[in-house]
Motif scaffolding. Structure first.
Motif, PDB file in Angstrom:
ATOM      1  N   ILE A 188       0.851  -1.189   0.000  1.00 23.28           N
ATOM      2  CA  ILE A 188       0.000   0.000   0.000  1.00 23.28           C
ATOM      3  C   ILE A 188       0.886   1.238   0.000  1.00 23.28           C
ATOM      4  CG2 ILE A 188      -1.705   1.331   1.290  1.00 23.28           C
ATOM      5  CD1 ILE A 188      -2.812  -1.279   2.368  1.00 23.28           C
ATOM      6  N   ILE A 189       0.713   2.090  -1.005  1.00 24.35           N
ATOM      7  CA  ILE A 189       1.506   3.314  -1.115  1.00 24.35           C
ATOM      8  C   ILE A 189       0.590   4.499  -1.400  1.00 24.35           C
ATOM      9  CG2 ILE A 189       3.550   2.058  -1.895  1.00 24.35           C
ATOM     10  CD1 ILE A 189       3.003   3.000  -4.731  1.00 24.35           C
ATOM     11  N   LEU A 190       1.071   5.683  -1.068  1.00 22.67           N
ATOM     12  CA  LEU A 190       0.314   6.904  -1.330  1.00 22.67           C
ATOM     13  C   LEU A 190       0.260   7.166  -2.830  1.00 22.67           C
ATOM     14  CD1 LEU A 190      -1.111   9.386  -0.060  1.00 22.67           C
ATOM     15  CD2 LEU A 190       1.122  10.530  -0.109  1.00 22.67           C
ATOM     16  N   ALA A 191      -0.925   7.513  -3.338  1.00 18.57           N
ATOM     17  CA  ALA A 191      -1.095   7.729  -4.778  1.00 18.57           C
ATOM     18  C   ALA A 191      -1.824   9.050  -5.029  1.00 18.57           C
ATOM     19  CB  ALA A 191      -1.852   6.551  -5.386  1.00 18.57           C
ATOM     20  N   ASP A 192      -2.385   9.182  -6.207  1.00 16.23           N
ATOM     21  CA  ASP A 192      -3.158  10.350  -6.632  1.00 16.23           C
ATOM     22  C   ASP A 192      -2.292  11.609  -6.617  1.00 16.23           C
ATOM     23  OD1 ASP A 192      -5.600  11.431  -7.602  1.00 16.23           O
ATOM     24  OD2 ASP A 192      -6.021  12.267  -5.631  1.00 16.23           O
ATOM     25  N   GLU A 193      -2.687  12.650  -5.887  1.00 12.81           N
ATOM     26  CA  GLU A 193      -1.953  13.920  -5.898  1.00 12.81           C
ATOM     27  C   GLU A 193      -2.081  14.594  -4.544  1.00 12.81           C
ATOM     28  OE1 GLU A 193      -4.154  17.579  -7.618  1.00 12.81           O
ATOM     29  OE2 GLU A 193      -5.014  15.892  -8.734  1.00 12.81           O
ATOM     30  N   PHE A 194      -1.267  15.629  -4.323  1.00 13.73           N
ATOM     31  CA  PHE A 194      -1.479  16.523  -3.189  1.00 13.73           C
ATOM     32  C   PHE A 194      -1.295  17.940  -3.693  1.00 13.73           C
ATOM     33  CE2 PHE A 194      -1.129  18.941   0.595  1.00 13.73           C
ATOM     34  CZ  PHE A 194      -1.938  18.266   1.496  1.00 13.73           C
ATOM     35  N   SER A 195      -2.406  18.659  -3.751  1.00 16.46           N
ATOM     36  CA  SER A 195      -2.400  20.024  -4.266  1.00 16.46           C
ATOM     37  C   SER A 195      -3.520  20.790  -3.585  1.00 16.46           C
ATOM     38  CB  SER A 195      -2.616  20.014  -5.784  1.00 16.46           C
ATOM     39  OG  SER A 195      -3.983  19.715  -6.079  1.00 16.46           O
ATOM     40  N   PRO A 196      -3.641  22.098  -3.838  1.00 10.97           N
ATOM     41  CA  PRO A 196      -4.765  22.847  -3.264  1.00 10.97           C
ATOM     42  C   PRO A 196      -6.125  22.383  -3.776  1.00 10.97           C
ATOM     43  CG  PRO A 196      -2.999  24.348  -3.869  1.00 10.97           C
ATOM     44  CD  PRO A 196      -2.653  23.006  -4.456  1.00 10.97           C
ATOM     45  N   ASP A 197      -6.148  21.472  -4.745  1.00  6.39           N
ATOM     46  CA  ASP A 197      -7.407  20.877  -5.188  1.00  6.39           C
ATOM     47  C   ASP A 197      -7.978  19.929  -4.140  1.00  6.39           C
ATOM     48  OD1 ASP A 197      -7.543  22.164  -7.626  1.00  6.39           O
ATOM     49  OD2 ASP A 197      -7.667  20.322  -8.802  1.00  6.39           O
ATOM     50  N   ASN A 198      -7.107  19.269  -3.378  1.00 12.05           N
ATOM     51  CA  ASN A 198      -7.602  18.245  -2.448  1.00 12.05           C
ATOM     52  C   ASN A 198      -7.193  18.524  -0.997  1.00 12.05           C
ATOM     53  OD1 ASN A 198      -4.934  17.428  -3.486  1.00 12.05           O
ATOM     54  ND2 ASN A 198      -5.169  15.651  -2.154  1.00 12.05           N
ATOM     55  N   CYS A 199      -6.928  19.802  -0.707  1.00 14.04           N
ATOM     56  CA  CYS A 199      -6.694  20.184   0.693  1.00 14.04           C
ATOM     57  C   CYS A 199      -7.244  21.595   0.900  1.00 14.04           C
ATOM     58  CB  CYS A 199      -5.205  20.140   1.039  1.00 14.04           C
ATOM     59  SG  CYS A 199      -4.197  21.454   0.302  1.00 14.04           S
ATOM     60  N   ARG A 200      -7.372  21.968   2.163  1.00 12.84           N
ATOM     61  CA  ARG A 200      -7.710  23.348   2.495  1.00 12.84           C
ATOM     62  C   ARG A 200      -6.507  23.989   3.160  1.00 12.84           C
ATOM     63  NH1 ARG A 200     -13.030  21.252   3.436  1.00 12.84           N
ATOM     64  NH2 ARG A 200     -14.550  22.354   2.144  1.00 12.84           N
ATOM     65  N   LEU A 201      -6.145  25.167   2.688  1.00 13.68           N
ATOM     66  CA  LEU A 201      -5.045  25.944   3.240  1.00 13.68           C
ATOM     67  C   LEU A 201      -5.540  27.352   3.521  1.00 13.68           C
ATOM     68  CD1 LEU A 201      -2.301  24.869   0.655  1.00 13.68           C
ATOM     69  CD2 LEU A 201      -2.398  24.154   3.048  1.00 13.68           C
ATOM     70  N   TRP A 202      -5.264  27.850   4.721  1.00 12.64           N
ATOM     71  CA  TRP A 202      -5.595  29.233   5.065  1.00 12.64           C
ATOM     72  C   TRP A 202      -4.322  29.966   5.442  1.00 12.64           C
ATOM     73  CZ3 TRP A 202     -10.345  28.825   8.907  1.00 12.64           C
ATOM     74  CH2 TRP A 202     -11.435  28.221   8.234  1.00 12.64           C
ATOM     75  N   ASP A 203      -4.253  31.241   5.073  1.00 15.73           N
ATOM     76  CA  ASP A 203      -3.105  32.033   5.498  1.00 15.73           C
ATOM     77  C   ASP A 203      -3.380  32.619   6.888  1.00 15.73           C
ATOM     78  OD1 ASP A 203      -4.719  34.283   5.180  1.00 15.73           O
ATOM     79  OD2 ASP A 203      -3.671  35.039   3.416  1.00 15.73           O
ATOM     80  N   ALA A 204      -2.457  33.417   7.380  1.00 15.28           N
ATOM     81  CA  ALA A 204      -2.549  33.932   8.749  1.00 15.28           C
ATOM     82  C   ALA A 204      -3.784  34.796   8.967  1.00 15.28           C
ATOM     83  CB  ALA A 204      -1.286  34.732   9.089  1.00 15.28           C
ATOM     84  N   GLU A 205      -4.295  35.405   7.901  1.00 18.03           N
ATOM     85  CA  GLU A 205      -5.486  36.248   7.994  1.00 18.03           C
ATOM     86  C   GLU A 205      -6.768  35.461   7.742  1.00 18.03           C
ATOM     87  OE1 GLU A 205      -2.672  37.449   6.180  1.00 18.03           O
ATOM     88  OE2 GLU A 205      -2.160  38.375   8.101  1.00 18.03           O
ATOM     89  N   GLY A 206      -6.636  34.155   7.543  1.00 13.82           N
ATOM     90  CA  GLY A 206      -7.811  33.327   7.300  1.00 13.82           C
ATOM     91  C   GLY A 206      -8.273  33.301   5.862  1.00 13.82           C
ATOM     92  N   ARG A 207      -7.457  33.815   4.957  1.00 14.51           N
ATOM     93  CA  ARG A 207      -7.826  33.786   3.541  1.00 14.51           C
ATOM     94  C   ARG A 207      -7.650  32.381   2.978  1.00 14.51           C
ATOM     95  NH1 ARG A 207      -5.146  39.206   3.359  1.00 14.51           N
ATOM     96  NH2 ARG A 207      -3.197  38.043   3.236  1.00 14.51           N
ATOM     97  N   HIS A 208      -8.569  31.990   2.112  1.00 16.94           N
ATOM     98  CA  HIS A 208      -8.524  30.665   1.497  1.00 16.94           C
ATOM     99  C   HIS A 208      -7.446  30.625   0.415  1.00 16.94           C
ATOM    100  CE1 HIS A 208     -12.328  29.202   3.321  1.00 16.94           C
ATOM    101  NE2 HIS A 208     -12.624  30.499   3.331  1.00 16.94           N
TER     102      HIS A 208
END
Length: 237
Positions: A188-208
């Motif tokens: 079992i290995i990690l697949a697919d992708e990791f990008s802002p398409d499949n995660c949520r990231l907020w900056d210090a001001e709470g901006r998406h």
């Protein structure tokens, strides 16, 4: 190297190669979707940015000792990956409340969870990727107890790396989705992708700084993704 299209997804097309049956080429597309494809738009440059971000993250995960399908970036939009049999689970790890979690439990977004919460969703577009638990996973013959435990432990281990890296560049990793697959040896290995398409990231001001910019009509998706890429590239120096 000749190739054959074997899968067309919302964000990527997958090709097999004549060179090695255990390798695939993933081609990132400029398509943005939501609600399982109910809304689709072409956003020029999105595929290039997602490929660069995902390649960078997977390279760092490989170095950190995480087994992934990533081999190398081939071009602006292409990656060379190990061929895997995708396990039909979407593995969601939540560090903060947001999105469907906040709606489901009627809580405000942005609350830090004392212990990160891991969720499983059955990867099936026809069923709208329903929320499932360990017993459902076993009933559907998706994974054994041992495999479930491994996926959970690996996801939490990956969370430690990702949360630290994004914290270093001033971004909160709110939540994200991972997919795993089995390689030719059954590992079992990690697949697919990791990008802002499949995660949520907020900056210090709470901006998406993620796909919610598209989902919620908050501005230019590619402008935001470019900022994330530049921050991650700075982490490499």
């Amino acid at each position: 190297m000749s190739r054959k299209l074997v899968y067309t997804g919302k964000a990527k097309d997958i090709y097999t190669t004549s060179e090695d049956e255990n390798l695939i080429i993933s081609v990132y597309k400029d398509q943005a979707t939501m609600l399982n494809g109910a809304r689709k738009e072409t956003i020029e440059g999105k595929g290039i940015l997602n490929n660069q971000i995902s390649s960078l993250i997977f390279e760092k995960l490989n170095v950190a000792g995480v087994a992934t399908h990533f081999i190398k970036q081939l071009s602006e939009t292409e990656q060379l990956n190990k061929k895997v049999e995708i396990i039909p689970l979407e593995v969601v790890l939540r560090n903060y409340t947001a999105g469907s979690f906040s709606k489901r439990f009627a809580v405000e977004e942005g609350l830090k969870l004392e212990t990160p919460i891991l969720e499983f969703y059955y990867k099936n577009d026809d069923l709208n990727d329903p929320f499932i638990n360990d017993e459902h996973v076993k009933f559907l013959d998706i994974a054994t107890d041992e495999e479930i435990a491994y996926i959970k432990n690996e996801t939490r281990r990956i969370n430690g790396f990702l949360s630290d890296w994004f914290s270093q560049i001033g971004l909160k990793l709110i939540d994200y989705k991972l997919e795993f697959g089995k390689d030719k040896d059954g590992n079992i290995i990690l697949a697919d992708e990791f990008s802002p398409d499949n995660c949520r990231l907020w900056d210090a001001e709470g901006r998406h700084m993620d796909k919610d910019v598209f989902r919620r009509d908050l501005g230019s998706l590619t402008d935001v993704y470019q900022v994330v890429l530049e921050k991650l590239q700075g982490l490499e120096k």
